[in-house]
Design a protein around this motif. Structure first.
Motif, mmCIF file in Angstrom:
data_model
loop_
_atom_site.group_PDB
_atom_site.id
_atom_site.type_symbol
_atom_site.label_atom_id
_atom_site.label_comp_id
_atom_site.label_asym_id
_atom_site.label_seq_id
_atom_site.Cartn_x
_atom_site.Cartn_y
_atom_site.Cartn_z
ATOM 1 N N GLY A 140 -22.698 -32.371 2.993
ATOM 2 C CA GLY A 140 -22.699 -33.819 2.896
ATOM 3 C C GLY A 140 -21.828 -34.267 1.742
ATOM 4 N N ASP A 141 -21.453 -35.514 1.770
ATOM 5 C CA ASP A 141 -20.777 -36.057 0.601
ATOM 6 C C ASP A 141 -21.243 -37.472 0.340
ATOM 7 O OD1 ASP A 141 -19.380 -37.559 2.450
ATOM 8 O OD2 ASP A 141 -17.532 -36.421 2.263
ATOM 9 N N LYS B 271 -20.016 -33.606 -3.578
ATOM 10 C CA LYS B 271 -19.823 -32.896 -2.315
ATOM 11 C C LYS B 271 -20.661 -31.631 -2.379
ATOM 12 C CE LYS B 271 -15.587 -35.063 -1.632
ATOM 13 N NZ LYS B 271 -14.860 -35.517 -0.485
ATOM 14 N N PHE B 272 -21.239 -31.293 -1.282
ATOM 15 C CA PHE B 272 -22.174 -30.193 -1.272
ATOM 16 C C PHE B 272 -22.144 -29.610 0.131
ATOM 17 C CE2 PHE B 272 -26.741 -28.791 -1.045
ATOM 18 C CZ PHE B 272 -26.651 -27.828 -2.045
ATOM 19 N N PHE C 202 -27.292 -35.885 -6.170
ATOM 20 C CA PHE C 202 -26.707 -36.190 -4.869
ATOM 21 C C PHE C 202 -27.793 -36.307 -3.808
ATOM 22 C CE2 PHE C 202 -25.379 -33.942 -0.964
ATOM 23 C CZ PHE C 202 -24.608 -34.938 -0.406
ATOM 24 N N TYR D 199 -23.075 -36.882 6.354
ATOM 25 C CA TYR D 199 -23.470 -35.496 6.588
ATOM 26 C C TYR D 199 -22.572 -34.958 7.677
ATOM 27 C CZ TYR D 199 -27.528 -37.233 4.120
ATOM 28 O OH TYR D 199 -28.332 -37.819 3.176
ATOM 29 N N MET E 216 -26.158 -31.856 -8.186
ATOM 30 C CA MET E 216 -26.524 -31.632 -6.807
ATOM 31 C C MET E 216 -27.847 -32.309 -6.457
ATOM 32 S SD MET E 216 -24.902 -28.155 -5.932
ATOM 33 C CE MET E 216 -23.495 -28.759 -6.839
#
Lengths: 553, 1086
Positions: free
Chosen positions: B567-568, B547-548, A4, B613, A1
């Motif tokens: 976002g990814d 991905k988050f 990212f 985003y 994360m």
């Protein structure tokens, strides 16, 4: 994360430039890169035998002339193409980019001059080709941008204006291109000063005679002919090249690297780069040479067949090729090839073996598109002919000129026919003046003999159509007016009962008629120049500019 | 077995702790006439379902099932129990004397309560506001012997166009969503296919058995959350991951299938073929005696010899050995062949075998679930003499676990390997073995002479080594969900996906009689030098995806709100490397170290990245008004520096009118009706790599020096400085309804998708520019279509269940803006309908009455007043019209038939006579279930489509000296004037001239209806299952492509098209044949 988020924050994460392609901004950094770019000009201009099943003008790839009598003669084009048609400035753009970028590359001034010279040489070749085809063309010496409307829609520049620029390009190249460039590649495979000069003689012989016979502009004609003569003379006096001893070997050798006549040749590699020209002379049927072409060969005494006592007539096939300029034997097989009897027949019975390599013909590399013989691109033989013709057209031809050009060709080890002499402006052999009764009366006797020499030496090499065009002699290609170009060997049906070849008038004996049905007529002189494609005229018109069509189209 | 276990558990439980309590209860109940009912609720696969609502009908009294699917409830005898669960069909049971009621709930795809996977989450079907379709995987693919998911989706989702082009094995079909073109820049409207939320590049690598659910996001509003790569919609595939608390279970399924080719081209019989060829040639060259094709010659005498051969030897078994004089002769230095061969029978298997095996192990504890799938597919090809093959091995493992109160973790691992083997062939596409197989006349020599084979495609394939392509996919996904406060979760997932492809090909010699030289010339090797080589090509790429996102759900009275923000990020890197080496030492060991000749290498390296985003708001009021807002701020490395970012918003809204009081009157008929609409736009990055840079590409110059092919680079591409994104926006209106007590479901969508700022040649520049006109954002195109889905489910009182589903969709694509000042109809122009075919109206055949006689050369003279059509015929000098030629209609009555200037404003007698876009695509499924027997059938078709292809299969005499086909014998002669085809003529490879200018008569009508599948199955009765302790067992038989209905005037398969490998027009229908498949299989759950 966190990775990212980090990647996301990294400012240039979305900047991913190409990895295996280069860009205009980053490419022009070294002479080596310049050289790499320049190789892109070679194959398009130095086509040789082409590649695989296509390319080039050798042998049957150019049958629209008076040498060939195919089963159906290629007609002259009748329609104006809607698009394309050779009206293409892609190479002009490429050359102008090259010339522009080379100047900014960090390298010595000598290197810059050399590579600008190479670029201008190719641009000269390109424009010479466009002028050859279309006459007047718009001339550009810089790269056009999308919004350069005035340039994009520029009307055609007069032919002489363009050719003057071409001359300037060639002159610059001749002065600046390296005499030899061993870092670039071996002699014969790389553009050096001699290559520039050899092409210069070809290009300006064409343009000089065109000006003379089409436009009657004596002054321009002489200027261009002088350029052709000068360029040819430079090579002849340079002494780097000499004639070999094997005429047929020029066209059928697996390796031309040792051939002293080659100014430039193209290398073929088994399974990598191969061609088809030899296969056309091998096991497949071929369009045959016309009676007219065969009759242009002199007899071994140096006299035309109509004057020579050595000529045996053509009613016995074996006799036709006897006592002749030996180049006839190097060009044609001594055996008749008739349809219905052999698979590799010729439409006229006369079968070319000029391109056939006897050692390769039965192997894998003898058939299909697998041929590997090297192709001559430009050679001393042609330069000598260019010299002789330019000098003759300038009215300056002396015996000395003949002796260092045409007579060298005649004294080739495997040719050996008497030298051409000039006695009081007239051709002569062995001191005897002669005048070929079959001569086109509009062509002076001496010029006629020089043109004959050119036809024989350059047969099947794709020169004939351009030669007829620049001389204003396309009428020679009319199968009606010049019926000998549709005739082949003289045969007796009873000698070859199985043949399906057609004898003239369906008679029991006589000349083979290669094309019993289709004809080619030369009616409209418009075909000397190609038409401008319609879409271009329309595009200009939309901008309020007139792009003139060539006359007659 | 599970039920058995449960019973024991029940027993144990009773005994241990609850016995007393229950006893008290029972006592009490009996007093009030009530009793305690217990039972287990399971799904169709006998897995227990937790959380099922069990209610006494008409009361608020109820309970839910526990993790093992069990429930206990108190109820009065004679009352009804209602079992309801999201995603299942509700059931009612009357309470009788039994105290135990076990229920099996059937999954419902039609239920409005069904939960649908959408982008970054799930949604109740009734709450959807975008155009979203779901696929019932078990029905669509189920036990069909389809090797890949793509084939299984054909006709299933309205709006999804699945085309296969040929019957080749190991080839994924084309999948296109809502249109086929979309933009002139992309490779068609290929939707983004996401497997567990990450792209899968080749569906061929996926075992259909691993799939849990499929959702198709069709409009911009539903797809836009995926950003630039989702411009053409998204297919979301979710794989199985097991269920928490479910018992451990092993499922084994297999399938054995036999396939046989359909619609194989029939070459004309020897004499007829040669007669047509000679007639065609003589029309061009009246004096022609014979013609040849690669060493085989044909003349009048040989036609007679062929006929004599058939009279004398026809039907006899003469073996493969050919006899000089009988089967062939040498005359005039040429070889003439007389004996016919059935080349298809020599080349094709009558039946080829395919088998599939799958083992699935799944289960779970209270906190952890898992699913392990192992699969094998072996597909035998149709080639008889050197069989081709496709194999696939799959392993997938999914584990989900609840670590603690605030964290769930999940992981998926997937490995897939495929291998395709096929015989090496010396020529490159479009010339394939198939091309050459159907290229030569029937009497072309396929036998042997003095023990040696002749040179032909059979000999080449027979002696060929096998080319092998191996592809491996490995994917690892790890992710987790943080449960921060009630209603708020944060998800993060990372996926690494790598694909490797290796190709190995070995050429080598072919021996035989090389009669192409017109001699019986035996050669140990007649192949060109270039085939003496081996190749290793490798392609490998990886995609890293992160991905988050956070999700917040809040219900406040009648308002419910769901927020997603996140976002990814994606990074792709791909490589290729190819090595070739000439000069094999031993062709049976084609390795780089065992070759002696030239070595060639090439390679490529490529990458791109995207970063986006996104945010989404879902709001609903009283489950009546629904609203969804999406926004995505998108970046792509495909776009120029300083323009990498774009913002793309979308919205959709729905209104469930049946929630309104005033609609109550309709309730008995109309259970549910929702209207919805959406609008959104997405940036399209699929416009080609590096269009924003002045690129110089390296290439081999073909100029050789010192044994080296000198490299060069191309001229830099010209650029337009103003170039920017393309955007794709869609407006969609739809309605969903359930009618007749939810039995009948109807879904309808109308949409219009516009591609704006389409990158096209900006302005037409004159040739003097010296390059293609630099592209600009100049064009626009529009796709307009509608989609209809119907389904009907009913269980009759006798236990018969029936389900029907149908899909129907249509679209048209139009170029709405394009720079083409001449409006030439042969290119793109503003207003063009994509796929349109311009052509002439066919009038009839010319007859003698159209001519006044013949001239001295024998050419026919048209009567005055008969329109001149020489322009249409193509101004071919030898082609003089004669009786039996095609007469085109002078539509505009100007006394001649021509094409004007081929422009929209002046197109002469041309008009649009058809369109190659498939229109009215439909699918229909019928399923029946009765007492363990099941029957299903699936029919798929295309309502309208025309095609004007090319090639000898379509145009008789396309190359006069190549094969003619049996159906082409029906040609015009003075004695046979009602023929289908005109007089044989050499078309010289032209599909738009002479008698075959594009025209109505020969235009192919490619509409079809195909019975794709019929399956009959039988499930072992429950009592047997119990006895043998097998929870479930089913055997089935199935047939694929059993019947086809079409109206095509030539014998070809209606699904055939140009293939990616052979896009050349000449290769039309000379491709791998389609096949009919019979299969049977077994499904057992332990």
């Amino acid at each position: 994360m966190s990775a990212f988020l980090m990647a996301g924050c990294k400012k240039d994460f979305l900047n991913q430039p190409p990895l295996d392609q280069l860009t205009d901004q980053t490419y022009w950094t070294s002479e080596n890169n310049v050289r790499t770019f320049a190789y892109g000009f070679y194959a398009p201009y130095f086509v040789g035998y082409g590649s695989s099943y296509s390319g080039g003008v050798y042998f049957s790839r150019q049958t629209l002339n008076d040498d060939f009598a195919p089963a159906a003669p290629d007609p002259f084009p009748v329609n104006v193409p809607t698009s394309g048609g050779g009206w293409d400035f892609g190479m002009v753009r490429k050359e102008n980019i090259f010339i522009d970028r080379v100047k900014k590359v960090p390298m010595s001034q000598e290197a810059i001059n050399h590579w600008v010279g190479v670029g201008r040489f190719f641009r000269g070749l390109e424009y010479a080709g466009l002028v050859n085809k279309f006459g007047d063309v718009p001339y550009y010496n810089h790269v056009l941008a999308e919004n350069d409307t005035a340039d994009l829609y520029k009307p055609r520049d007069p032919r002489t204006l363009v050719m003057d620029s071409v001359l300037a390009d060639f002159q610059y190249a001749a002065a600046n291109v390296r005499i030899s460039d061993n870092t670039t590649g071996p002699k014969g495979l790389i553009v050096n000063r001699d290559v520039v000069l050899a092409f210069m003689s070809r290009v300006f012989l064409f343009e000089g005679t065109w000006q003379k016979y089409h436009n009657g502009k004596e002054e321009k004609a002489n200027e261009y002919l002088a350029a052709a003569k000068w360029a040819a003379n430079e090579i002849m006096t340079g002494g780097s090249y000499s004639l070999g001893s094997n005429f047929r070997g020029l066209f059928s050798s697996e390796d031309l690297s040792g051939n002293p006549e080659m100014i430039l040749y193209r290398v073929y590699e088994s399974a990598m780069l191969t061609h088809t020209i030899m296969s056309y002379n091998n096991k497949s049927s071929q369009p045959g040479a016309s009676k007219n072409a065969l009759e242009s060969y002199l007899c071994s005494d140096g006299l035309p067949i109509s004057l020579s006592p050595e000529y045996n007539g053509d009613t016995v096939f074996r006799q036709v090729l006897k006592n002749r300029d030996p180049r006839i034997n190097e060009t044609f097989d001594s055996v008749i090839h008739l349809q219905g009897i052999v698979a590799n027949y010729s439409t006229t019975g006369y079968s070319a073996h000029l391109f056939l390599n006897d050692a390769l013909k039965d192997g894998l590399e003898g058939s299909l598109d697998q041929n590997v013989t090297d192709a001559p691109v430009i050679r001393l033989g042609e330069v000598l002919l260019n010299y002789a013709e330019a000098t003759a057209e300038l009215g300056q031809l002396t015996q000395e000129d003949l002796d260092r050009s045409i007579n060298l060709l005649r004294s080739r080890a495997d040719v050996k026919i008497p030298p051409l002499q000039i006695i009081g402006e007239m051709p002569a052999v062995n001191g005897i003046v002669y005048d070929d009764p079959k001569r086109d009366p509009s062509v002076p006797s001496l010029i006629w003999e020089i043109r004959r020499e050119r036809r024989v030496e350059l047969i099947f090499q794709g020169f004939r159509l351009d030669d007829l065009r620049r001389w204003g002699k396309l009428q020679y290609t009319d199968t009606e007016a010049n019926s000998d170009i549709n005739r082949g060997a003289w045969i007796k049906k009873s000698d070859y009962p199985k043949t399906t070849a057609k004898i003239e008038g369906g008679a029991a004996q006589g000349y083979i008629i290669a094309s019993p049905n289709a004809k080619r007529t030369f009616v409209d002189p418009k075909v000397y120049l190609s038409p401008i494609p319609l879409d271009q005229i329309t595009l200009y018109k939309d901008q309020g500019v007139i792009l003139n069509q060539n006359p007659g189209w | 077995m599970i039920k058995y276990v449960n019973q024991i558990k029940k027993l144990v439980m009773k005994r241990k702790s609850f016995t007393l309590l229950l006893f008290v209860f029972l006592l009490t109940m009996n007093v009030f006439g009530q009793k305690v009912i217990t039972g287990t609720v399971t799904d169709q696969e006998a897995k227990p379902i937790p959380g099922v609502s069990v209610q006494v009908k008409g009361t608020k009294n109820g309970t839910t099932t526990g993790n093992n699917g069990q429930y206990t409830i108190t109820i009065t005898k004679g009352k009804f129990l209602v079992f309801t669960h999201v995603g299942s069909v509700s059931q009612e049971r009357v309470v009788g004397n039994n105290t135990e009621i076990d229920v099996t709930l059937n999954a419902s795809t039609t239920s409005l309560d069904q939960v649908v996977v959408v982008g970054y989450g799930t949604q109740k079907k009734s709450d959807l506001t975008g155009a979203v379709s779901t696929v019932d995987v078990s029905k669509a693919i189920g036990t069909r012997p389809v090797p890949d998911l793509g084939r299984g989706l054909q006709g299933v989702v309205p709006g999804l166009t699945v085309t296969t082009q040929s019957g080749a094995i190991g080839k994924a079909p084309h999948i296109q969503l809502r249109g086929v073109i979309g933009s002139l820049n992309s490779g068609g409207t290929q939707p983004l296919i996401l497997l567990d939320n990450v792209e899968i590049q080749d569906l061929q690598l996926l075992d259909p058995n691993d799939i849990e659910s499929i959702t198709v996001l069709k409009d911009a509003a539903s797809a836009s959350i995926y950003g630039t790569r989702a411009a053409w919609g998204v297919i979301l595939i979710t794989t199985k991951s097991g269920k928490k608390g479910a018992p451990n279970r092993i499922t084994y399924t297999n399938n054995y299938a036999w396939s046989t080719p359909i619609s194989v081209p029939q070459i004309a019989d020897g004499p007829a073929g040669a007669e047509m060829a000679l007639a065609a040639l003589r029309r061009q060259v009246p004096s022609a005696q014979s013609y040849s094709i690669l060493g085989a010659s044909y003349d009048d005498a040989s036609i007679q010899k062929m006929k004599d051969w058939q009279t004398q030897y026809g039907g006899q078994n003469l073996g493969d050995s050919m006899v000089m004089g009988r089967d062939f002769e040498i005359r005039g230095g040429l070889l003439y062949f007389y004996r016919p061969w059935n080349v298809q029978n020599m080349y094709l298997n009558k039946y080829s075998l395919q088998q599939k095996h799958n083992i699935d192990v799944s289960g779970g504890s209270e906190k952890t679930s898992y699913n392990l799938g192992v699969g094998y597919l072996g597909e035998g090809g149709v080639l008889k003499i050197n069989p081709d093959h496709f194999n696939r091995y799959n392993i997938s493992l999914a584990v989900n676990s609840t670590v603690n109160k605030w964290l769930d973790v999940r992981s998926k691992i997937m490995l897939s390997n495929t291998a395709t083997t096929q015989p090496y062939f010396r020529l490159n596409p479009p010339i394939s073995p198939w091309y050459n197989l159907y290229r030569y006349p029937e009497t072309y020599p396929y036998g042997t002479y003095q023990g040696e084979p002749f040179r032909n495609v059979i000999t080449e394939i027979q002696q060929a080594h096998m080319d092998e392509t191996k592809t491996g996919l490995s994917r690892i996904q790890v992710g987790g969900t943080l449960k921060i406060i009630p209603g708020l979760t944060v998800d993060g997932d990372y996926t690494y996906s790598a694909t490797n492809t290796h190709f190995h090909s070995v050429g080598g010699p072919t021996s035989g009689i090389n009669f192409w030289t017109n001699k019986l010339n035996y050669q140990d090797n007649f192949q060109a030098a270039g085939t003496d080589r081996l190749i290793y090509d490798s392609y490998w790429n990886s995609i890293n995806t992160g991905k988050f996102y956070g999700t917040y759900v809040k219900n406040l009275g009648l308002h419910s709100l769901k927020l997603i923000a996140g976002g990814d990020i994606e990074y792709y890197e791909g490589y290729s490397q190819g090595s070739t080496r000439q000069g094999l030492i031993d062709p049976s060991q084609g390795e780089l170290s065992l070759a002696t000749g030239d070595q060639l290498v090439n390679g490529s390296h490529d990458h791109w990245s995207t970063l986006g985003y996104f945010g989404r708001i879902n709001y609903s009021y009283n489950e009546k008004f629904l609203l969804e807002l999406n926004g995505r701020f998108d970046g792509s490395s495909r776009f120029p520096i300083k323009q990498e970012w774009g913002f793309f918003p979308s919205m959709s809204a729905g209104y469930i009118i049946t929630r309104e009081r005033f609609m109550d009157f309709a309730k008995p008929v109309l259970s549910f009706l929702k209207f919805r609409g959406s609008y959104g736009s997405i940036g399209n990055q699929d416009v080609g790599a590096y269009r924003f840079l002045s690129i110089m590409t390296a290439y081999n110059s073909n100029w050789w020096e010192n044994g080296v092919n000198m490299r060069s680079v191309s001229s830099p591409t010209p650029l337009s400085p103003s170039l920017t994104w393309e955007s794709v926006s869609t407006v969609d209106f739809g309605a969903d309804a359930r009618i007749f007590n939810n039995k009948l479901g109807v879904t309808f969508d109308w949409y219009q998708r516009t591609t704006n700022d389409m990158i096209t040649g900006g302005v037409t520049l004159p040739s003097t520019f010296g390059a293609e006109s630099p592209v600009r954002n100049y064009g626009a195109m529009q796709t307009t279509g509608w989609e209809l889905g119907l389904n009907w489910n009913n269980t009759f009182s006798n236990g018969l269940t029936l389900n029907l589903s149908a899909t129907l969709s249509d679209f048209q694509e139009k170029l709405t803006k394009f720079s083409n000042t001449t409006m030439n109809i042969n290119g793109n122009y503003q207003g063009k309908d994509f796929g349109e075919i311009w052509g002439y109206q066919t009038d009839r055949f010319f007859t003698q009455n159209d001519f006044s006689g013949q001239d001295a050369q024998g050419n026919w003279i048209l009567k005055p007043g008969v329109p001149d059509q020489s322009k249409v015929n193509g101004n071919v000098s030898w082609f003089h019209l004669q009786p039996g030629d095609i007469k085109y209609k002078d539509v505009n009555g100007d006394g001649k038939v021509d094409f004007g200037s081929n422009t929209v404003g002046d197109h002469g007698d041309l008009s649009v006579i058809g369109n190659s876009t498939p229109r009215y695509q439909y699918g229909f499924r019928l399923g029946l279930n009765f007492k363990g027997f099941d029957l299903s059938t699936f029919i798929q078709g295309v309502g309208r489509r025309q095609l004007w292809p090319s090639g000898p299969m379509f145009i008789p005499g396309f190359q006069y000296n190549e094969a003619w086909y049996a159906n082409q014998e029906n040609y015009w002669t003075p004695q046979h004037q009602d023929a289908f085809y005109p007089t044989p003529t050499n078309q010289s490879g032209n599909n738009n001239a002479l008698n075959f200018a594009r025209q109505t008569k020969y235009l192919l009508n490619m509409a079809y209806t195909r019975v794709k599948d019929i399956t009959i199955g039988y499930r072992l009765p429950d009592k047997w299952s119990k006895e043998f302790k097998i929870p479930s067992a089913r055997i089935y038989f199935s047939g694929e492509n059993l019947f086809t209905f079409d109206n095509i005037s030539i014998p070809i398969d209606p699904e055939i098209d140009y293939t990616d490998e052979q896009p050349d027009p000449r290769s039309f229908n000379r491709v791998y044949p389609y096949q009919k498949t019979y299969s049977f299989g077994l499904q057992v759950t332990l």
